[in-house]
Design a protein around this motif. Structure first.
Motif, PDB file in Angstrom:
ATOM      1  N   THR A 193       0.808  -1.230   0.000  1.00 55.79           N
ATOM      2  CA  THR A 193       0.000   0.000   0.000  1.00 55.79           C
ATOM      3  C   THR A 193       0.838   1.277   0.000  1.00 55.79           C
ATOM      4  N   ALA A 194       2.164   1.162  -0.001  1.00 55.45           N
ATOM      5  CA  ALA A 194       3.023   2.330   0.203  1.00 55.45           C
ATOM      6  C   ALA A 194       2.849   3.408  -0.853  1.00 55.45           C
ATOM      7  N   THR A 195       2.562   3.022  -2.099  1.00 58.12           N
ATOM      8  CA  THR A 195       2.468   4.013  -3.170  1.00 58.12           C
ATOM      9  C   THR A 195       1.053   4.165  -3.715  1.00 58.12           C
ATOM     10  N   ILE A 196       0.061   3.801  -2.920  1.00 61.04           N
ATOM     11  CA  ILE A 196      -1.320   4.050  -3.332  1.00 61.04           C
ATOM     12  C   ILE A 196      -1.633   5.532  -3.213  1.00 61.04           C
ATOM     13  N   ASN A 197      -1.111   6.178  -2.180  1.00 62.26           N
ATOM     14  CA  ASN A 197      -1.408   7.572  -1.897  1.00 62.26           C
ATOM     15  C   ASN A 197      -0.191   8.175  -1.201  1.00 62.26           C
ATOM     16  N   TRP A 198      -0.368   9.308  -0.553  1.00 66.64           N
ATOM     17  CA  TRP A 198       0.761  10.028   0.032  1.00 66.64           C
ATOM     18  C   TRP A 198       0.812   9.899   1.556  1.00 66.64           C
ATOM     19  N   ASP A 199       0.184   8.886   2.125  1.00 68.39           N
ATOM     20  CA  ASP A 199       0.097   8.763   3.582  1.00 68.39           C
ATOM     21  C   ASP A 199       1.454   8.588   4.260  1.00 68.39           C
TER      22      ASP A 199
END
Length: 498
Positions: A193-199
């Motif tokens: 999930t690391a590059t799904i969004n900018w979290d």
């Protein structure tokens, strides 16, 4: 209300590093792949390959594996075919929002109105800055698909640095337990999930803040937490557990310093945009309020199984009430526990409560909990059980979206199956919460305290004397004599104690 004697001075604390392969059966079994558990006569600290450096490299390696997992989308899934990015479970918001939020056209976030349905960028200011910096580094030549690929790669490089920071901070927060950082580095849901969004930006700032607090640097903690809250909303929740723990320990000065630093840092980042582009600045907050029930929440299960779903305002009210009840429960637990809970334990519980009661759970939200779960319950078995549940949900949501976007072909997971995936996610998170609560109520079960530490992430709270408790908190744990090993005495009955 009854003060409790200090934990300091009653028994010397161990200083040797904790080797998970000696204390954790699952870690010991897994270590067979690299030669087996650490030996009794192993020479530690004599090589360049320190635990922190190894963990940083492993985190980068796992992150790279996560990038490879996105290859089917990078090679076309993001651009061709409605459901291909879902069937390959490689979806990411990043390439889609490069054009969809005006970065491709050079629009300034928050100040320039967007041409589509979303009038302004719906992310907090510091995340917007992160996105804009990545856009500056993205070549503006070639097709829009070429630019979107570059934008994702630039963001991936910046997020990889965040991932390494998170792993290193966790490894250094508990000084005697550096190898716990491997749980972060090897977490499968983290890589997926690391590059799904900018979290990861907010998670890295939060992990850095936790490290600063563990070192007794209250102002640095506050500043970093304020920056984290300027990147994502959830980090401000850490102030609640800190307030209650500082109340119990009488550390009001340190809490005030942390609160002032957090408020100041948040204002410095947000005030310029708030003053000169209020409509754009406020979009994140209005969007969060107006957003309906969405993926991953038990509210969605209720809505999709009801003939008369609840209105968004009603869900907002009920979710807020549930969260407030959880906050009250965590506060009561903190003040009534037989031994003051560790800071990381309460932080994990409050963020997990927010996730469980929220009206939406995007798959990348698991990133919020990974470092907190490691600090709260560094036990490989429980962590891997929870991670298995999160991986199941990760696959479930993409298969469900594949089902809903594949037309009459119905390739993927139907609605009932997706509800089971949500249930697995909720059950896994709730299970970890139960284990952490058990550790708080029965401190002898806490793997950190079994090794002789008190609260290594607690900073000024570590070994501090209680000045305010409720209920039977002044009494020592009833089962404290049921195990052998080093331990910090707590609640000593010696009348000569100060």
């Amino acid at each position: 209300m009854c003060p409790m004697p200090s934990a300091e001075g009653t028994q010397a604390r161990p200083t040797d590093p904790v080797a998970p392969t000696r204390a954790d059966s699952v870690a010991a079994s897994g270590s067979e792949l690299i030669g087996g558990p650490l030996g009794r006569h192993a020479l530690l600290g004599t090589s360049w390959w320190t635990p922190v450096r190894i963990i940083a490299l492993v985190a980068i390696g796992m992150f790279a594996i996560g990038l490879v997992q996105k290859a089917p989308c990078y090679n076309g899934g993001w651009f061709f075919g409605a459901s291909s990015q879902y069937t390959h479970a490689c979806y990411s918001d990043i390439p889609h929002l490069y054009n969809g939020r005006g970065f491709a056209d050079g629009l300034v976030p928050y100040f320039d109105r967007l041409p589509g349905d979303m009038e302004y960028l719906e992310y907090p200011v510091l995340t917007g800055v992160f996105m804009e910096v990545a856009a500056w580094l993205t070549p503006g030549s070639g097709s829009i698909q070429h630019q979107e690929k570059w934008y994702w790669m630039v963001n991936a490089g910046m997020l990889m640095a965040c991932a390494a920071v998170i792993a290193v901070c966790v490894a250094r927060t508990h000084a005697r337990r550096p190898w716990d950082g491997l749980l972060v580095a090897l977490a499968p849901a983290f890589a997926l999930t690391a590059t799904i969004n900018w979290d990861l930006l907010a998670v890295a700032l939060t992990a850095s803040a936790m490290l600063m607090w563990s070192r007794g640097r209250s102002l640095a903690f506050g500043v970093l937490l304020g920056l984290a809250t300027a990147a994502k909303l959830y980090p401000f929740l850490l102030l609640g557990p800190l307030l209650v723990l500082c109340w119990r320990a009488g550390k009001w000065k340190e809490f005030g310093t942390a609160l002032g630093g957090a408020a100041g840092a948040w204002v410095v980042v947000n005030l310029p945009v708030m003053v000169f582009a209020f409509d754009g600045w406020s979009k994140f907050y209005t969007f969060s309020q107006e957003r309906g029930v969405d993926f991953g929440s038990f509210w969605l299960i209720m809505a999709q199984n009801s003939k008369d779903p609840l209105e968004t305002e009603t869900v907002n009210t009920l979710a807020t009430l549930l969260m407030l009840l959880c906050c009250a429960g965590v506060a009561a637990l903190a003040l009534m526990a037989p031994r003051r809970p560790r800071f990381a334990q309460l932080v994990f519980l409050i963020v997990a409560a927010f996730i469980l009661t929220n009206k939406v759970y995007s798959p990348q939200y698991v990133l919020w909990l990974v470092p907190l779960a490691v600090l709260a319950r560094p036990r490989w078995r429980d962590f891997l059980i929870w991670q298995a549940c999160e991986v199941a949900y990760f696959l479930g949501i993409w298969l469900y979206l594949a089902y809903t976007t594949s037309g009459d072909a119905h390739k993927g997971l139907p609605t009932d199956g997706y509800h089971w995936a949500i249930g697995v996610h909720l059950a896994g998170t709730f299970y970890l919460c139960v284990v952490v609560v058990r550790d708080i109520l029965m401190p002898q079960r806490d793997v950190v305290r079994r090794e002789g530490d008190d609260d290594p992430s607690g900073g000024v709270l570590d070994g501090a004397e209680d000045v305010f408790t409720l209920g039977r908190a002044a009494h020592p744990p009833r089962h404290a004599a049921h195990f052998e090993g080093p331990q910090v005495e707590w609640g000593a009955t010696d009348k000569s104690s100060p």
